[in-house]
Design a protein around this motif. Structure first.
Motif, mmCIF file in Angstrom:
data_model
loop_
_atom_site.group_PDB
_atom_site.id
_atom_site.type_symbol
_atom_site.label_atom_id
_atom_site.label_comp_id
_atom_site.label_asym_id
_atom_site.label_seq_id
_atom_site.Cartn_x
_atom_site.Cartn_y
_atom_site.Cartn_z
ATOM 1 N N PRO A 117 -5.537 10.751 0.941
ATOM 2 C CA PRO A 117 -6.555 11.642 1.477
ATOM 3 C C PRO A 117 -6.851 11.391 2.943
ATOM 4 C CG PRO A 117 -7.506 9.975 0.017
ATOM 5 C CD PRO A 117 -6.039 9.908 -0.146
ATOM 6 N N PHE A 118 -6.514 10.181 3.427
ATOM 7 C CA PHE A 118 -6.850 9.844 4.804
ATOM 8 C C PHE A 118 -5.687 10.057 5.752
ATOM 9 C CE2 PHE A 118 -4.409 6.019 4.434
ATOM 10 C CZ PHE A 118 -4.519 5.706 3.095
ATOM 11 N N ALA A 119 -4.534 10.408 5.237
ATOM 12 C CA ALA A 119 -3.374 10.546 6.128
ATOM 13 C C ALA A 119 -2.430 11.598 5.581
ATOM 14 C CB ALA A 119 -2.664 9.201 6.284
ATOM 15 N N ALA A 120 -2.926 12.796 5.457
ATOM 16 C CA ALA A 120 -2.133 13.854 4.837
ATOM 17 C C ALA A 120 -0.821 14.076 5.573
ATOM 18 C CB ALA A 120 -2.943 15.150 4.798
ATOM 19 N N GLU A 147 -7.376 2.778 -0.396
ATOM 20 C CA GLU A 147 -8.209 2.283 0.702
ATOM 21 C C GLU A 147 -7.366 2.076 1.962
ATOM 22 O OE1 GLU A 147 -10.293 -1.283 -0.193
ATOM 23 O OE2 GLU A 147 -11.483 -0.409 -1.797
ATOM 24 N N ALA A 148 -6.312 1.298 1.826
ATOM 25 C CA ALA A 148 -5.457 0.998 2.979
ATOM 26 C C ALA A 148 -4.102 0.559 2.463
ATOM 27 C CB ALA A 148 -6.074 -0.110 3.837
ATOM 28 N N ARG A 149 -3.060 0.950 3.187
ATOM 29 C CA ARG A 149 -1.708 0.616 2.751
ATOM 30 C C ARG A 149 -0.864 0.188 3.933
ATOM 31 N NH1 ARG A 149 2.014 5.886 2.834
ATOM 32 N NH2 ARG A 149 3.529 4.205 2.682
ATOM 33 N N VAL A 150 0.137 -0.637 3.625
ATOM 34 C CA VAL A 150 1.106 -1.074 4.628
ATOM 35 C C VAL A 150 2.187 -0.006 4.741
ATOM 36 C CG1 VAL A 150 2.835 -2.802 5.232
ATOM 37 C CG2 VAL A 150 0.677 -3.508 4.167
ATOM 38 N N THR A 151 2.478 0.403 5.975
ATOM 39 C CA THR A 151 3.557 1.373 6.193
ATOM 40 C C THR A 151 4.782 0.741 6.855
ATOM 41 O OG1 THR A 151 2.730 2.037 8.374
ATOM 42 C CG2 THR A 151 1.884 3.240 6.442
ATOM 43 N N HIS A 152 4.601 -0.412 7.503
ATOM 44 C CA HIS A 152 5.701 -1.033 8.235
ATOM 45 C C HIS A 152 5.440 -2.527 8.342
ATOM 46 C CE1 HIS A 152 9.048 -1.222 11.111
ATOM 47 N NE2 HIS A 152 8.289 -1.971 11.885
ATOM 48 N N GLY A 212 -13.324 4.995 7.047
ATOM 49 C CA GLY A 212 -14.386 4.107 6.599
ATOM 50 C C GLY A 212 -13.908 2.871 5.866
ATOM 51 N N ALA A 213 -12.617 2.759 5.643
ATOM 52 C CA ALA A 213 -12.097 1.581 4.944
ATOM 53 C C ALA A 213 -12.322 0.332 5.782
ATOM 54 C CB ALA A 213 -10.618 1.751 4.638
ATOM 55 N N LYS A 214 -12.805 -0.719 5.154
ATOM 56 C CA LYS A 214 -13.133 -1.941 5.883
ATOM 57 C C LYS A 214 -12.132 -3.064 5.639
ATOM 58 C CE LYS A 214 -18.108 -0.980 5.650
ATOM 59 N NZ LYS A 214 -18.079 -0.321 6.931
ATOM 60 N N ARG A 215 -11.213 -2.874 4.677
ATOM 61 C CA ARG A 215 -10.335 -3.986 4.317
ATOM 62 C C ARG A 215 -8.972 -3.467 3.870
ATOM 63 N NH1 ARG A 215 -11.861 -5.561 -1.965
ATOM 64 N NH2 ARG A 215 -11.508 -3.445 -2.765
ATOM 65 N N ILE A 216 -8.028 -4.370 3.843
ATOM 66 C CA ILE A 216 -6.747 -4.134 3.187
ATOM 67 C C ILE A 216 -6.469 -5.331 2.304
ATOM 68 C CG2 ILE A 216 -5.389 -5.119 5.100
ATOM 69 C CD1 ILE A 216 -3.194 -3.040 4.377
ATOM 70 N N GLY A 240 -11.458 -2.033 12.134
ATOM 71 C CA GLY A 240 -10.867 -0.956 12.919
ATOM 72 C C GLY A 240 -9.420 -1.158 13.311
ATOM 73 N N ALA A 241 -8.816 -2.289 12.962
ATOM 74 C CA ALA A 241 -7.445 -2.577 13.377
ATOM 75 C C ALA A 241 -6.446 -1.737 12.587
ATOM 76 C CB ALA A 241 -7.136 -4.059 13.176
ATOM 77 N N ASP A 242 -5.431 -1.227 13.293
ATOM 78 C CA ASP A 242 -4.342 -0.532 12.604
ATOM 79 C C ASP A 242 -3.085 -1.394 12.544
ATOM 80 O OD1 ASP A 242 -3.568 -0.487 15.226
ATOM 81 O OD2 ASP A 242 -3.130 1.661 15.299
ATOM 82 N N ARG A 243 -3.146 -2.596 13.117
ATOM 83 C CA ARG A 243 -2.090 -3.604 12.998
ATOM 84 C C ARG A 243 -2.772 -4.935 12.713
ATOM 85 N NH1 ARG A 243 2.172 -1.800 16.461
ATOM 86 N NH2 ARG A 243 2.221 0.456 16.177
ATOM 87 N N ILE A 244 -2.166 -5.710 11.860
ATOM 88 C CA ILE A 244 -2.660 -7.074 11.664
ATOM 89 C C ILE A 244 -1.472 -8.016 11.788
ATOM 90 C CG2 ILE A 244 -4.656 -6.454 10.280
ATOM 91 C CD1 ILE A 244 -3.121 -7.153 7.785
ATOM 92 N N VAL A 245 -1.678 -9.128 12.476
ATOM 93 C CA VAL A 245 -0.626 -10.121 12.708
ATOM 94 C C VAL A 245 -0.988 -11.374 11.926
ATOM 95 C CG1 VAL A 245 0.668 -11.440 14.412
ATOM 96 C CG2 VAL A 245 -0.254 -9.186 15.018
#
Length: 655
Positions: free
Chosen positions: A9-12, A60-65, A92-96, A137-142
Motif C-alpha cells: 500500500p505504501f509503494a504501489a 510495515e517495511a521490506r528490504v528491496t536490495h 509512518g512506519a517506524k521500524r523494520i 526516516g532512513a531508507d538505507r541502513i548499514v
C-alpha cells in the motif's frame, strides 16, 4: 485475469512487475551500482502468503536490495563487514524487522552515518531471533556485523577436506532459512531482493557468487588479499544468495555455459557436463528465454549436502554426480529447470515448496526427453514414481498430512517439507494435467505461466487460480477430471494419477525377481545396463539374499568399488538390509568421503534399523564422518541418532 494482492500500500509503483529504480549511492555500494538498473519485485500480502518462518513484517517495511561488503577470515571461520539494506517503508512506519541467527551486530547506522537504535528480540533455535531497527526516516541502513564460526549456512573446509589438498575452501548453502546466519536481511522467499557484493579473500583463492561477476580475476585488497565484486540486478529470493571461495578454475562449455571446480576435478567435471549448453537450448524451446544471462556451475568439495542447488547463474553441484559416463546428468537438467520454476517464479512460503520442486521435476524430464529420447525420460519418471510410493510409506501412509503438496509447517523446520512428496507428487500432478489436456495445450499454458509470474512469488492458491483462469477456462468437466484441490490440499495420491511405466525397467524388476541361488551373475548382462537399469535391479532384489549371492554380485560387478554414486547407494542399502559384513568397509568409505544428505541420511537410517548389527557401525562411522558434514546433513543424522541412543539407553536400563 487473475487477481493479485501484490501491491504494497505504501509503494504501489514498486509493486508493478518490471518496475525499475536506480538506487542512490551508499558508502559500500557506490562502485558497484554505476549505471545499474534493478527490478523491484512485488510482495504477496495475502493470508496464504504469510511466512511463518520469518520475523519480517513486509506490510510495515521490506528490504528491496542488499549490498554486502565482507571479508572471509579462514582462521576464525567468520565473515565480517557490512550489509547495506535498501528499505521500502509504509507511511509512518517506524521500524523494520530482519531475521538474525547467531550474528554479532556491531552497529547499525543510516546512510549518512547516524546511529540507529536496534535490538535483538527473543527467538528460538529454529528461526533465530528478530533484529528490529528503528528507521527514523532512513531508507538505507548499514549494519556492521560478524557471522558466527558455527553459522549453519557456511562450511569452512581445511585443505585436507578438499580435492586438491592445498588450500582451504568456503561455501554457503542458504536453503531454506539458513542465510540469516550470514546475512542480516528478511530471509523469506516471498520478499525478493536484488543484491550486490564485494567479497575479500586471501590472494591464492578465488570467490564466486550467484550473480554477475564484475571483477572475475579480483582486485588488490591489501595485505595479501583480493576483492571480488558481484551484482544481481533481478529480484531473487534471499536463500539464493550464494558464495563459494577456494582454489578453483574455470572451463567454458559453450557461449553461455561453463564450470568451476578445483583444478584436479575440472577436467572430469567439464567432460561430465558436456551437454549443458544443449540443455539450455532445449529448455528455452520449451519454456521461453533463459533470463539470467550465463548458466555456469561449480563442482564443490564432497561435503556439499545436496545433489545440486539452483543458485542463479551459478548452480552448486556435488562431485557425487561425476560418474564418468554422463549418466547422472538429469541432475543438471533439474537445476537448470529451476531457472524457470523456483528462481523465476518462487514459492512465497515454504508450505508451498512443491511449487519449486514439483514443477522443476516435471521440466527436468521434458529436458531429458528432448535431449536423450523418451525411453530414458520414462525410466527417470518410473524411478521417481517408485520414490513417491516409498515417500508415502515413510510418511505414514496415504492418509498422512505430510503427503499433501500444500503443507502445514507450523512449529516445523521448513527443511522437513523437502521430501520426495514435493518433487514426485508435484511432477505427477503436472503429468496428470498434461495427459488430460494434451501436451501442446499444456506447454502453452506453462510457458505463459512463467511469463505472467516472472520474478514474482506464488502460492498454491494463486497457482490453482491461474490454472482455472488460463487453462481450464470454465470447463466443468475438465475441472472435475483434474481433481485440483485433491492434488494440492489432500493427502495421498489422487485416483486420476497414472503410474509411468518403463518397459526397460520392468525387465530389470523381472530379472531381480528371478534372481536366485542358481543364477549366474554373468548371465544377467549387468555390465551392458545403464545407471537406471542397474539401480532398478538392485532396488528390486529381495532384502533377504544369502551371503553367497551377495558375494557373487559384488565380485562379478565390483559394486563396492563403483564410481557411480547412485549404483553404489543402491548396493549399500541392499548390503545393509542383508547384514553383509564384507560391504562394511565400502559403507564407511562412502559415508566418510561425501556429505550428500540424499545418500547419508538413508544409509544411517538403514544401519540403525539393523539394531545390534547396524547401530555400532553407525555410531562408529558417524563419529568419524560428522566433522566433515555440512550442518544440513549433520542435523538430519543427529535427529536419527538421538532417538536411537535414547532407545538403546532404555533397553539397557530395562535389561
Amino acid at each position: 485475469m487473475i487477481r493479485f494482492a501484490l501491491a504494497l500500500p505504501f509503494a504501489a509503483a514498486l509493486a508493478l512487475a518490471g518496475c525499475k529504480e536506480k538506487p542512490a549511492e551508499t558508502p559500500t555500494d557506490a562502485p558497484m551500482q554505476a549505471g545499474a538498473q534493478r527490478m523491484v519485485a512485488p510482495v504477496l500480502l495475502t493470508p496464504d502468503a504469510k511466512d511463518i518462518h520469518s520475523y519480517a513484517v513486509p506490510a510495515e517495511a521490506r528490504v528491496t536490495h542488499v549490498a554486502l561488503n565482507l571479508t572471509a577470515d579462514f582462521q576464525q571461520k567468520i565473515l565480517y563487514g557490512t550489509a547495506t539494506l535498501h528499505v521500502a517503508a509504509a507511511k509512518g512506519a517506524k521500524r523494520i524487522i530482519l531475521d538474525d541467527k547467531g550474528l554479532e551486530i556491531v552497529s547499525v547506522r543510516s546512510r549518512s552515518g547516524e546511529p540507529l537504535r536496534w535490538q535483538v528480540g527473543e527467538g528460538d533455535d529454529m528461526l533465530g531471533r528478530p533484529l528490529e531497527v528503528e528507521l527514523a526516516g532512513a531508507d538505507r541502513i548499514v549494519i556492521e556485523y560478524r557471522s558466527a564460526p558455527d553459522a549453519a549456512a557456511l562450511q569452512w573446509l581445511t585443505p585436507e577436506q578438499t580435492a586438491g589438498k592445498r588450500h582451504p575452501f568456503l561455501f554457503s548453502q542458504g536453503q531454506s532459512i539458513l542465510n540469516r546466519t550470514w546475512i542480516p536481511t528478511q530471509d523469506s522467499p516471498g520478499i525478493r531482493q536484488t543484491w550486490e557484493a564485494r567479497i575479500v579473500v586471501p590472494a591464492p583463492l578465488k570467490a564466486v557468487m550467484s550473480g554477475e561477476a564484475l571483477t572475475p580475476e579480483g582486485e588488490p585488497a591489501g595485505e595479501g588479499k583480493r576483492a571480488f565484486r558481484f551484482r544481481m540486478d533481478k529480484p531473487v529470493a534471499p536463500y539464493l544468495i550464494a558464495l563459494a571461495a577456494g582454489d578453483i578454475a574455470f572451463q567454458s562449455l559453450g557461449p553461455r555455459t561453463g564450470v568451476w571446480a578445483e583444478p584436479v576435478t575440472l577436467k572430469a567435471a567439464a567432460n561430465e557436463l558436456h551437454d549443458t549448453e544443449k540443455m539450455v537450448d532445449a529448455a528455452e524451446r520449451l519454456y521461453g528465454p533463459y533470463r539470467w544471462g550465463r548458466y555456469d556451475m561449480i563442482v564443490l568439495p564432497p561435503s556439499f549436502p545436496f545433489g545440486g542447488m539452483e543458485n542463479p547463474m551459478l548452480t552448486f553441484l556435488t562431485p557425487t554426480m561425476l560418474a564418468g559416463d554422463r549418466s547422472l546428468t538429469s541432475l543438471i537438467a533439474h537445476e537448470l529447470a529451476h531457472s524457470w520454476s523456483g528462481n523465476l517464479v518462487t514459492n512465497a512460503t515454504w508450505a508451498d515448496f512443491w511449487l519449486n520442486e514439483g514443477i522443476t521435476t516435471y521440466i527436468e524430464s521434458r529436458i531429458m526427453e528432448a535431449l536423450y529420447g523418451p525411453e530414458r525420460a520414462q525410466m527417470l519418471k518410473s524411478l521417481g514414481w517408485e520414490d513417491l510410493q516409498n515417500a508415502v510409506r515413510d510418511a505414514g501412509g496415504a492418509a498422512a498430512p505430510a503427503t499433501q503438496l500444500h503443507l502445514d509447517l507450523k512449529g516445523q523446520d521448513p527443511d522437513e517439507g523437502m521430501a520426495d512428496i514435493a518433487y514426485e507428487k508435484g511432477a505427477a500432478f503436472l503429468r496428470t494435467i498434461e495427459a488430460a489436456v494434451g501436451r501442446e495445450r499444456f506447454d502453452a499454458w506453462l510457458r505463459s505461466y512463467f511469463d505472467r509470474h516472472a520474478f514474482q512469488p506464488i502460492t498454491t492458491r494463486l497457482f490453482l487460480e491461474d490454472l482455472r483462469a488460463n487453462l481450464i477456462k470454465g470447463d466443468t468437466a475438465l475441472e472435475k477430471k483434474l481433481q485440483l484441490d485433491a492434488w494440492a490440499y489432500r493427502p495421498g495420491i489422487p485416483s486420476n494419477a497414472a503410474a509411468p511405466v518403463s518397459p526397460e525397467l520392468e525387465k530389470m524388476a523381472a530379472a531381480a525377481k528371478a534372481y536366485g541361488p542358481e543364477t549366474s551373475p554373468d548371465a544377467l548382462g549387468f555390465n551392458n545396463w545403464g545407471t537406471q537399469e542397474r539401480v532398478r535391479f538392485l532396488n528390486a532384489l529381495p532384502r533377504d539374499l544369502g551371503t553367497e549371492q551377495l558375494q557373487r554380485l559384488d565380485g562379478t560387478f565390483k559394486l563396492s568399488q563403483t564410481r557411480n554414486s547412485e549404483v553404489l547407494f543402491a548396493w549399500l542399502r541392499l548390503a545393509i538390509a542383508n547384514r553383509y559384513d564384507p560391504a562394511v568397509p565400502a559403507i564407511e568409505r562412502f559415508l566418510t568421503s561425501m556429505g550428500r544428505r540424499k545418500f547419508v541420511e538413508p544409509l544411517f537410517r538403514d544401519l540403525l534399523a539393523q539394531a545390534d548389527w547396524g547401530r555400532p557401525i553407525a555410531e562408529r562411522v558417524y563419529a568419524k564422518a560428522r566433522p566433515g558434514y555440512h550442518a544440513v546433513t549433520a542435523g538430519s543424522v543427529d535427529a536419527l541418532l538421538k532417538p536411537a541412543e535414547e532407545e538403546a539407553a532404555k533397553a539397557e536400563k530395562a535389561g
